[in-house]
Scaffold this active site. Structure first.
Site, PDB file in Angstrom:
ATOM      1  N   ASP A 210       0.820  -1.217   0.000  1.00 30.73           N
ATOM      2  CA  ASP A 210       0.000   0.000   0.000  1.00 30.73           C
ATOM      3  C   ASP A 210       0.852   1.264   0.000  1.00 30.73           C
ATOM      4  OD1 ASP A 210      -1.974  -1.832   0.303  1.00 30.73           O
ATOM      5  OD2 ASP A 210      -2.834  -0.972   2.136  1.00 30.73           O
TER       6      ASP A 210
ATOM      7  N   HIS B 155       3.768  -2.195   3.030  1.00 36.59           N
ATOM      8  CA  HIS B 155       3.794  -0.858   2.423  1.00 36.59           C
ATOM      9  C   HIS B 155       5.107  -0.685   1.683  1.00 36.59           C
ATOM     10  CE1 HIS B 155       0.901  -0.758   5.689  1.00 36.59           C
ATOM     11  NE2 HIS B 155       0.281   0.212   5.018  1.00 36.59           N
TER      12      HIS B 155
HETATM   13 ZN    ZN Z   1      -2.662   3.187   3.314  1.00 38.82          ZN
END
Ligand code: ZN
Length: 568
Positions: free
Chosen positions: A378, A519
């Site tokens: 992400d 991430h």
């Molecule tokens: Zn996020």
């Protein structure tokens, strides 16, 4: 009486001793010399002692004896010779002890030249040896015995009795009077069977020639003629275990002809006027395949003279089938499922004929019966760490899903291009990382739509999946009628920023169907990916995109729904 007996026996001993001594000196007086003529020398041996010294006397022709050398031992090698000359030698140990004189003619063996193989036989050639009156030719068939083949006073010999496919070893000796030289160096040659030309076909980058194996061939030489008026030229030589050659040094839309010769040392098959020709029509350039969910997009460069292009498809290991003939230099279609491996190739139909096929490109199918994991990243793209993760995915043939933030996409569009190229899935994580559950309806729609447009612009993929920032979906799923993706393994990589913690968390918690949250903003996550990707593969997991997993496990993702995993 006893004294007399003792005296007699003493005398006898002395007599025997004297006889023994004289016996030794008698042997020394009979030095016998032997001469043997070698290829480049005359070797002298005699019945001497290894420790004693001897003088070697030599006479050339009708000249005078000269002292050639003084040697220790019973052997002398004379290399100072001229072919055709007569040499006389004797050996001297002392004034009284010498050998008889021995005479020999030295003839050098002929120096062999390159032989040639013609349609009728083998021609041997050699340099004349000085003083040689004639030459004896010997031949040995591979595995057979050496035979005297012929005698000639020429400097060459044509052997018309060669059998096709047999390799012969030839040697030649020079003769002068009674003297015969040592053997010349061996010439290994014969007339091999010409290789059978099996096929000449267009390959993606040129032409591929195939031929049959020839008995006894140690290598093959490939000859080529360009166009109708070109000259035959040898273009390659390959080892005897290779029966094909791909000629990439070709020009498109030109006809080329080929033949092949088998060779073994100086043996070779002769060119039997049989050749094979083909017009070179290269495959369309720049063939690429892109996967976006179920959609397959093929792309290639325009081919000169192309009237149309034929697209072929293969499902799994099945048969190749022509799917479509198109005029444009691209093609796309939607697959029924992402589960199967599907391969494609394309060729052009030109004014001169059909081109070769492009290289085969495939999507990477998912086996629904085998364990799978979806890695998700992400908040990117990130100019450094996203590429590092993509490097790891590419290295291991894996793919992941990237939930990108729309506001970052334009700056790092190269990340999206590469994600699409590697078969990764690019999905929507809103435009400004807003909490969708508390946003106005209009804002939610805008956040999703703006990001969709950017993803499609830069990757060519039309995004399907969304992930809500912070995981709070609220009404966003129903409002947008899109599938929202949660996760089943939360690495908390944003919090720990620790490679080892991310790795150990995944190792402990992963299972078939896991959707793993990470991430791609962090170096520690990139580092963890480099470790965890090969580890997951070694544990038997297929690394798939979220869409592929949901397709395999839930029959696809439905709009308005939230998915947490792809458990079987
Ligand atoms: Zn996020």
């Amino acid at each position: 009486m006893k004294r007399i007996k003792r005296l007699i026996s003493l005398m006898a001993l002395v007599f025997i001793g004297a006889a023994m001594l004289s016996g030794v000196s008698a042997a020394e007086e009979k030095l016998s010399l032997k001469l043997s003529v070698k290829a480049e020398s005359i070797e002298l041996t005699w019945n001497g002692s290894k420790k004693e010294s001897y003088t070697v006397y030599k006479k050339t022709g009708k000249g005078k004896f000269v002292k050639a050398d003084r040697v220790t031992g019973k052997k002398y090698t004379d290399k100072d010779l001229e072919s055709g000359e007569t040499y006389t030698y004797y050996i001297k140990k002392s004034k009284k002890v010498r050998s008889e004189q021995k005479k020999t003619v030295y003839v050098a063996p002929p120096k062999m030249k390159k032989s040639s193989v013609g349609s009728k036989g083998v021609t041997l050639k050699w340099n004349e040896s000085d003083g040689a009156e004639k030459y004896i030719i010997y031949r040995r068939a591979e595995g057979g015995k050496k035979k005297r083949l012929a005698v000639t006073d020429e400097n060459s010999y044509k052997d018309l009795s060669v059998k096709k496919g047999v390799i012969y070893t030839y040697t030649v000796k020079s003769v002068r009077g009674e003297a015969v030289s040592a053997s010349s160096s061996a010439v290994r040659t014969g007339r091999l069977t010409a290789p059978e030309l099996i096929s000449l076909s267009k390959s993606a980058d040129g032409l591929r020639l195939k031929w049959g194996r020839t008995e006894n061939a140690e290598k093959y030489a490939v000859y080529r003629k360009k166009g109708e008026k070109g000259k035959w030229k040898k273009i390659a030589s390959v080892n005897g275990k290779t029966f094909s050659y791909e000629d990439k040094n070709v020009e498109d839309r030109v006809k080329y002809s080929y033949y092949v010769r088998a060779q073994a040392d100086e043996s070779r098959s002769i060119y039997e006027k049989k050749s094979i020709s083909q017009l070179c029509l290269k495959a369309p350039d720049g063939f690429t395949l892109k996967v976006s969910g179920k959609k397959i997009s093929l792309d290639w460069k325009k081919t000169e003279g192309a009237e149309s292009y034929q697209v072929y498809r293969q499902t799994g290991d099945g048969k190749w089938k022509k799917v479509k003939t198109v005029k444009a230099d691209k093609y796309s279609e939607a697959l029924k499922s992402t589960g199967n491996k599907v391969s494609y190739k394309v060729r052009a139909v030109t004014d001169k004929g059909k081109t070769a096929f492009t290289a085969v490109k495939s999507n990477r199918g998912v086996d629904p019966s085998k364990p799978m994991v979806a890695l998700t990243y992400d908040d990117g793209p990130h100019p450094v760490n996203t590429h590092r993760i993509l490097d790891a995915l590419e290295k291991h043939g894996a793919r992941a899903t990237f939930f990108v933030v729309g506001s970052r996409v334009t700056d790092y569009k190269d990340c999206l291009e590469r994600q699409a190229e590697l078969g990764c899935e690019i999905a929507n994580h809103s435009f400004s990382h807003t909490t969708l559950s508390v946003s106005k309806d209009k804002t939610v729609r805008e956040e999703i739509e703006k990001t969709d447009a950017l993803i499609e612009k830069y990757s060519g993929q039309k995004p399907v999946l969304c992930r809500a920032p912070g995981g709070s979906v609220g009404k966003a799923a129903k409002l947008t009628d899109r599938p929202f993706i949660h996760w089943s393994v939360d690495t908390l990589d944003w919090q720990s920023r620790s490679c080892s913690k991310v790795v150990s968390h995944i190792r402990k918690n992963v299972r078939d169907g896991s959707i793993i949250l990470m991430h791609d903003l962090y170096g520690s996550t990139a580092e963890a990916s480099e470790i965890i990707i090969p580890w997951l593969i070694s544990e038997g997991y297929q690394l798939v995109t979220v869409s592929e997993m949901l397709e395999a496990r839930s029959g696809g993702a439905d709009g308005g729904k939230i998915y947490y995993n792809g458990y079987a």
